[in-house]
Motif scaffolding. Structure first.
Motif, mmCIF file in Angstrom:
data_model
loop_
_atom_site.group_PDB
_atom_site.id
_atom_site.type_symbol
_atom_site.label_atom_id
_atom_site.label_comp_id
_atom_site.label_asym_id
_atom_site.label_seq_id
_atom_site.Cartn_x
_atom_site.Cartn_y
_atom_site.Cartn_z
ATOM 1 N N LYS A 48 -5.007 -0.774 -2.823
ATOM 2 C CA LYS A 48 -3.780 0.435 -3.333
ATOM 3 C C LYS A 48 -2.589 0.112 -4.480
ATOM 4 O O LYS A 48 -2.608 0.892 -5.307
ATOM 5 C CB LYS A 48 -3.067 0.363 -2.031
ATOM 6 C CG LYS A 48 -3.912 0.716 -0.673
ATOM 7 C CD LYS A 48 -3.030 0.585 0.511
ATOM 8 C CE LYS A 48 -2.029 -0.657 0.894
ATOM 9 N NZ LYS A 48 -2.958 -1.748 1.180
ATOM 10 N N THR A 49 -2.342 -1.070 -4.625
ATOM 11 C CA THR A 49 -1.597 -1.336 -5.811
ATOM 12 C C THR A 49 -2.221 -1.253 -6.891
ATOM 13 O O THR A 49 -1.712 -0.638 -7.910
ATOM 14 C CB THR A 49 -0.923 -2.881 -5.471
ATOM 15 O OG1 THR A 49 -0.041 -3.005 -4.096
ATOM 16 C CG2 THR A 49 0.176 -3.308 -6.544
ATOM 17 N N THR A 50 -3.554 -1.946 -6.933
ATOM 18 C CA THR A 50 -4.235 -1.737 -8.364
ATOM 19 C C THR A 50 -4.099 -0.384 -8.702
ATOM 20 O O THR A 50 -4.182 0.052 -9.918
ATOM 21 C CB THR A 50 -5.338 -2.715 -8.155
ATOM 22 O OG1 THR A 50 -5.258 -3.782 -7.477
ATOM 23 C CG2 THR A 50 -6.138 -2.523 -9.506
ATOM 24 N N SER A 90 7.618 0.257 -7.544
ATOM 25 C CA SER A 90 6.744 -0.842 -7.353
ATOM 26 C C SER A 90 7.378 -1.578 -6.187
ATOM 27 O O SER A 90 8.345 -1.617 -5.750
ATOM 28 C CB SER A 90 6.379 -1.488 -8.543
ATOM 29 O OG SER A 90 7.430 -2.373 -8.812
ATOM 30 N N GLN A 91 6.313 -2.453 -5.547
ATOM 31 C CA GLN A 91 6.829 -3.358 -4.610
ATOM 32 C C GLN A 91 7.611 -4.351 -4.881
ATOM 33 O O GLN A 91 8.450 -4.919 -4.324
ATOM 34 C CB GLN A 91 5.427 -4.012 -3.992
ATOM 35 C CG GLN A 91 4.803 -3.193 -3.033
ATOM 36 C CD GLN A 91 3.376 -3.765 -2.482
ATOM 37 O OE1 GLN A 91 2.567 -4.044 -3.231
ATOM 38 N NE2 GLN A 91 3.164 -3.773 -1.167
ATOM 39 N N GLN A 92 7.748 -4.664 -6.318
ATOM 40 C CA GLN A 92 8.726 -5.745 -6.815
ATOM 41 C C GLN A 92 10.112 -5.083 -7.177
ATOM 42 O O GLN A 92 10.829 -5.853 -7.839
ATOM 43 C CB GLN A 92 8.296 -6.534 -8.034
ATOM 44 C CG GLN A 92 6.787 -7.425 -7.547
ATOM 45 C CD GLN A 92 5.640 -6.620 -7.429
ATOM 46 O OE1 GLN A 92 5.295 -5.616 -8.341
ATOM 47 N NE2 GLN A 92 4.640 -6.871 -6.659
ATOM 48 N N ALA A 174 4.583 5.566 -5.456
ATOM 49 C CA ALA A 174 5.249 4.781 -4.698
ATOM 50 C C ALA A 174 4.692 3.958 -4.044
ATOM 51 O O ALA A 174 3.746 4.404 -3.020
ATOM 52 C CB ALA A 174 6.280 5.426 -3.911
ATOM 53 N N ASP A 175 4.578 2.516 -4.099
ATOM 54 C CA ASP A 175 3.942 1.722 -3.545
ATOM 55 C C ASP A 175 4.563 1.001 -2.343
ATOM 56 O O ASP A 175 5.478 0.199 -2.360
ATOM 57 C CB ASP A 175 3.548 0.284 -4.496
ATOM 58 C CG ASP A 175 2.465 -0.490 -4.021
ATOM 59 O OD1 ASP A 175 1.859 -0.086 -2.729
ATOM 60 O OD2 ASP A 175 2.033 -1.433 -4.890
ATOM 61 N N GLU A 176 4.255 1.462 -1.360
ATOM 62 C CA GLU A 176 5.047 1.103 0.133
ATOM 63 C C GLU A 176 6.479 1.295 -0.250
ATOM 64 O O GLU A 176 7.331 0.307 0.109
ATOM 65 C CB GLU A 176 4.690 -0.298 0.605
ATOM 66 C CG GLU A 176 3.164 -0.166 0.749
ATOM 67 C CD GLU A 176 2.820 -1.556 1.308
ATOM 68 O OE1 GLU A 176 3.434 -2.288 2.221
ATOM 69 O OE2 GLU A 176 1.397 -2.097 1.064
ATOM 70 N N PRO A 177 7.068 2.450 -0.324
ATOM 71 C CA PRO A 177 8.305 2.602 -0.704
ATOM 72 C C PRO A 177 9.366 2.669 0.296
ATOM 73 O O PRO A 177 10.631 2.424 0.091
ATOM 74 C CB PRO A 177 8.486 4.077 -1.260
ATOM 75 C CG PRO A 177 7.247 4.723 -0.762
ATOM 76 C CD PRO A 177 6.331 3.633 -0.330
HETATM 77 MG MG MG Z 1 -0.119 -3.809 -2.390
#
Ligand code: MG
Ligand code: ADP
Length: 255
Positions: A48-50, A90-92, A174-177
């Motif tokens: 997913k993130t990629t 992003s997640q970070q 949005a990555d797991e926002p």
């Molecule tokens: Mg991820």
């Protein structure tokens, strides 16, 4: 032949990304229309993130084509141009911890941190007003001048959302926002993102593990496992079995 359909907001053609011996994305073909709110689901490590990072140009695929609003990513030379097309939470979070919240939000107007000085000189009253109004819609009005590192994880997550909202790209990723937010806040942030997508005619693609939020706010759901899209359907067609299969089969494979 004249193309009668509007150009897609996002288009991926045979995208492949490999890390060492891991195929993170395998032959991804995807077209997302303007106005869609798409959920990306799948177990940890499924890609997913990629995929999200590849769509916004943060990760370069080994092969394949990606276009945003009809423009091929490989032809976009300036970060500022890219920033009008696509942005990511992003997640970070990607925030600078030592800066006040308002400056991290206003960085969204720049598209990158390449010139920190220009960010600091960029704070015009109208920009500040806009940042303040977005922060307020995310419940962060009292944090505007706070040093970002003093905020909780959930608050920083919302600052990252504010930054992409002020950037206002055609396509919001949005990555797991809402992963660090309590249920009520998660719902209000998801509501805000989906409302903005509709009102401003944007496109939203987000990853989430919450079936409830996905079913409430998304129009389409894409399941990904081991780098491949294994289903892609309107939200009305999803059911618990499909969800469970997506996650459980992975556990069996990992045993
Ligand atoms: Mg991820
Ligand atoms: N920078 C990286 N270097 C090496 N392997 C990576 C990197 N990023 C992701 N991967 C691998 O690619 C796969 C997909 O990861 P990721 O996209 O983070 O999945 P998800 O977001 O669904 O948890 C995993 O096997 C992960 O270990």
């Amino acid at each position: 032949m004249i193309e009668s359909k509007a150009r897609p907001a996002v288009s991926l053609n045979s995208v492949h990304k490999r890390y060492g011996t891991t195929d993170a994305l395998i032959d991804i073909n995807l077209s997302v229309e303007p106005g869609e709110v798409v959920a990306l689901v799948g177990p940890s490590g499924s890609g997913k993130t990629t995929l999200l990072n590849t769509i916004c140009g943060l990760t370069i695929p080994d092969s394949g084509e990606i276009s945003i609003s009809g423009q091929s990513l490989t032809n976009i030379k300036h970060r500022k141009t890219l920033a009008t097309l696509v942005g990511i939470v992003s997640q970070q979070y990607g925030l600078i911890p030592t800066l006040p919240v308002v400056q991290n939000v206003l960085a969204g107007k720049l598209g990158s941190w390449t010139n920190l000085k220009s960010v600091l000189s960029l704070i015009w009253p109208q920009d500040r007003k806009q940042a303040s109004s977005i922060l307020s819609s995310l419940g962060l009005d009292e944090k505007i001048n706070e040093r970002t590192s003093h905020l909780s994880g959930g608050e920083q997550q919302r600052v990252a959302v504010a930054r992409v909202l002020i950037q206002s790209p055609d396509v919001i990723l949005a990555d797991e926002p809402v992963a660090s937010l309590d249920p009520a806040l998660a719902e209000s942030v998801m509501g805000l993102l989906s409302r903005i997508t509709q009102v401003d005619n944007k496109t939203l693609i987000l990853s989430s593990h919450s079936p409830y939020l996905i079913q409430t706010y998304c129009s389409r759901i894409i399941g990904i496992r081991q780098g491949r899209i294994i289903f892609d359907m309107p939200i009305s067609e999803i059911n618990d079995d499909i969800f469970h299969d997506l996650y459980e089969t992975n556990q069996i494979l990992q045993r």
